[in-house]
Write a protein that holds these residues in place. Sequence first.
Motif, mmCIF file in Angstrom:
data_model
loop_
_atom_site.group_PDB
_atom_site.id
_atom_site.type_symbol
_atom_site.label_atom_id
_atom_site.label_comp_id
_atom_site.label_asym_id
_atom_site.label_seq_id
_atom_site.Cartn_x
_atom_site.Cartn_y
_atom_site.Cartn_z
ATOM 1 N N ILE A 186 -6.344 -0.619 0.537
ATOM 2 C CA ILE A 186 -5.320 -1.553 0.972
ATOM 3 C C ILE A 186 -4.447 -0.922 2.051
ATOM 4 C CG2 ILE A 186 -5.296 -2.706 -1.257
ATOM 5 C CD1 ILE A 186 -2.704 -1.271 -1.892
ATOM 6 N N THR A 187 -3.827 -1.793 2.858
ATOM 7 C CA THR A 187 -3.005 -1.351 3.970
ATOM 8 C C THR A 187 -1.644 -2.025 3.905
ATOM 9 O OG1 THR A 187 -4.977 -1.118 5.358
ATOM 10 C CG2 THR A 187 -2.854 -1.194 6.480
ATOM 11 N N SER A 188 -0.593 -1.261 4.159
ATOM 12 C CA SER A 188 0.752 -1.813 4.195
ATOM 13 C C SER A 188 0.931 -2.633 5.461
ATOM 14 C CB SER A 188 1.785 -0.682 4.148
ATOM 15 O OG SER A 188 3.075 -1.170 4.435
ATOM 16 N N MET B 104 -0.368 5.189 9.776
ATOM 17 C CA MET B 104 0.846 5.134 8.961
ATOM 18 C C MET B 104 0.738 4.059 7.883
ATOM 19 S SD MET B 104 4.748 4.409 10.268
ATOM 20 C CE MET B 104 6.124 4.283 9.101
ATOM 21 N N ARG B 105 0.195 2.902 8.264
ATOM 22 C CA ARG B 105 0.068 1.801 7.301
ATOM 23 C C ARG B 105 -0.929 2.138 6.201
ATOM 24 N NH1 ARG B 105 0.392 -3.856 9.690
ATOM 25 N NH2 ARG B 105 -1.865 -3.860 9.405
ATOM 26 N N SER B 106 -1.972 2.890 6.548
ATOM 27 C CA SER B 106 -2.961 3.294 5.538
ATOM 28 C C SER B 106 -2.349 4.270 4.537
ATOM 29 C CB SER B 106 -4.170 3.928 6.217
ATOM 30 O OG SER B 106 -4.860 2.981 7.007
ATOM 31 N N LYS B 107 -1.527 5.197 5.032
ATOM 32 C CA LYS B 107 -0.868 6.152 4.132
ATOM 33 C C LYS B 107 0.052 5.417 3.156
ATOM 34 C CE LYS B 107 -0.966 10.150 7.246
ATOM 35 N NZ LYS B 107 -0.151 11.109 8.054
ATOM 36 N N GLU B 108 0.828 4.476 3.685
ATOM 37 C CA GLU B 108 1.702 3.688 2.802
ATOM 38 C C GLU B 108 0.880 2.850 1.844
ATOM 39 O OE1 GLU B 108 4.670 1.434 4.763
ATOM 40 O OE2 GLU B 108 5.504 3.146 5.855
ATOM 41 N N GLY B 109 -0.282 2.357 2.325
ATOM 42 C CA GLY B 109 -1.159 1.567 1.460
ATOM 43 C C GLY B 109 -1.688 2.384 0.292
ATOM 44 N N LEU C 13 -8.294 -3.731 -4.967
ATOM 45 C CA LEU C 13 -7.571 -2.601 -4.367
ATOM 46 C C LEU C 13 -8.512 -1.678 -3.603
ATOM 47 C CD1 LEU C 13 -5.122 -1.607 -7.263
ATOM 48 C CD2 LEU C 13 -4.627 -2.970 -5.228
ATOM 49 N N ASP C 14 -9.801 -1.707 -3.920
ATOM 50 C CA ASP C 14 -10.770 -0.839 -3.255
ATOM 51 C C ASP C 14 -11.624 -1.582 -2.233
ATOM 52 O OD1 ASP C 14 -10.037 1.473 -4.690
ATOM 53 O OD2 ASP C 14 -11.219 0.827 -6.404
ATOM 54 N N ALA C 15 -11.279 -2.828 -1.937
ATOM 55 C CA ALA C 15 -12.067 -3.619 -0.985
ATOM 56 C C ALA C 15 -11.881 -3.090 0.438
ATOM 57 C CB ALA C 15 -11.659 -5.091 -1.061
ATOM 58 N N ASP C 16 -12.889 -3.301 1.275
ATOM 59 C CA ASP C 16 -12.844 -2.835 2.664
ATOM 60 C C ASP C 16 -12.333 -3.911 3.606
ATOM 61 O OD1 ASP C 16 -13.887 -0.347 1.956
ATOM 62 O OD2 ASP C 16 -15.954 -1.071 2.120
ATOM 63 N N GLU C 17 -11.521 -4.803 3.125
ATOM 64 C CA GLU C 17 -10.970 -5.889 3.937
ATOM 65 C C GLU C 17 -9.541 -6.174 3.504
ATOM 66 O OE1 GLU C 17 -13.472 -9.208 3.127
ATOM 67 O OE2 GLU C 17 -13.062 -9.202 0.986
ATOM 68 N N ALA C 18 -8.857 -6.991 4.307
ATOM 69 C CA ALA C 18 -7.480 -7.357 3.963
ATOM 70 C C ALA C 18 -7.489 -8.191 2.687
ATOM 71 C CB ALA C 18 -6.850 -8.141 5.109
ATOM 72 N N VAL C 19 -6.700 -7.782 1.695
ATOM 73 C CA VAL C 19 -6.741 -8.451 0.386
ATOM 74 C C VAL C 19 -5.366 -8.939 -0.055
ATOM 75 C CG1 VAL C 19 -8.780 -7.203 -0.418
ATOM 76 C CG2 VAL C 19 -6.505 -6.226 -0.786
#
Length: 293
Positions: free
Chosen positions: A2-4, A148-153, A238-244
Amino acid sequence: MITSMTGFGRGESSSGGFLLTAEVKTLNSRYLDISVRMPQSMQDKELAIKEFAQGKLSRGKVNININMERTGGRQADIRLNTELVKGYGLILRQLRDESGIDEPVQISDILQFSNLFETRKEDEEELKVIWDCTRAALEEALGNLNTMRSKEGTELRTDLEKQINGIAEILETVSEISEKRAPEVREKLHERIRKMVNDDNFDPERMEMEVALLVDKMDINEEIIRLQSHLKFFIEALDADEAVGRRLNFLCQEINRELNTIGSKANDSKIAHHIVLGKEKLEQIREQVQNIE
């Protein structure tokens, strides 16, 4: 992963005497909303910049700021608009004569007017250099933003999984309490049947309906199974490779519905207490989900 939806990224690129800087800031939003600020000479590239950003982002309010500087001693080619200067000077002299003012016209008086100076527009070759630098700077900014968004995610995922597991543990406790109440439920059912059988106006069809209603009202096993399924789907998302983000928001609604149903059907103070705890955790989850792309 997931991404913030919140973050910031900066990038820059230089070539041919131009330095382009791109800054991208994102905030929560239900949809993808992109706004761009850029030099006047690049206004025709706004759509291209938005399309470029759309290829990297799927949700959020996105603010893009493009700044251009001349480097290496290169200065803007500025010239004086002599026709405007002459015109403004003539108007001021006429104003002085008509109003009877004795003071002569000063340069400071003329400088009060705009458009006295003109900047030479970049030629096609320079515009290409500027655009290439803009794309490079924007790509770097978006890359830094998504890092940055991935780290927050990742941090969000850890917290969400913890809260979901907490609800799963509460659900196990509720299931155990419900199983222990089975003898009590059966006794209430037998009591209801005895009253109906001893009734002079005994109606077998009514008894069957009453029994079915009582069983349905107090049996929460179906809701527990559905809720367990929603929790499982939430963890998988939570482990999907797309926006969820939208999917997680929908699952939060379904989890809330099942918690409410269990609380109302169980008619038990202990179960009600655990359902309240579960809803508190769900509220924290819903707040976090609003920040997920």
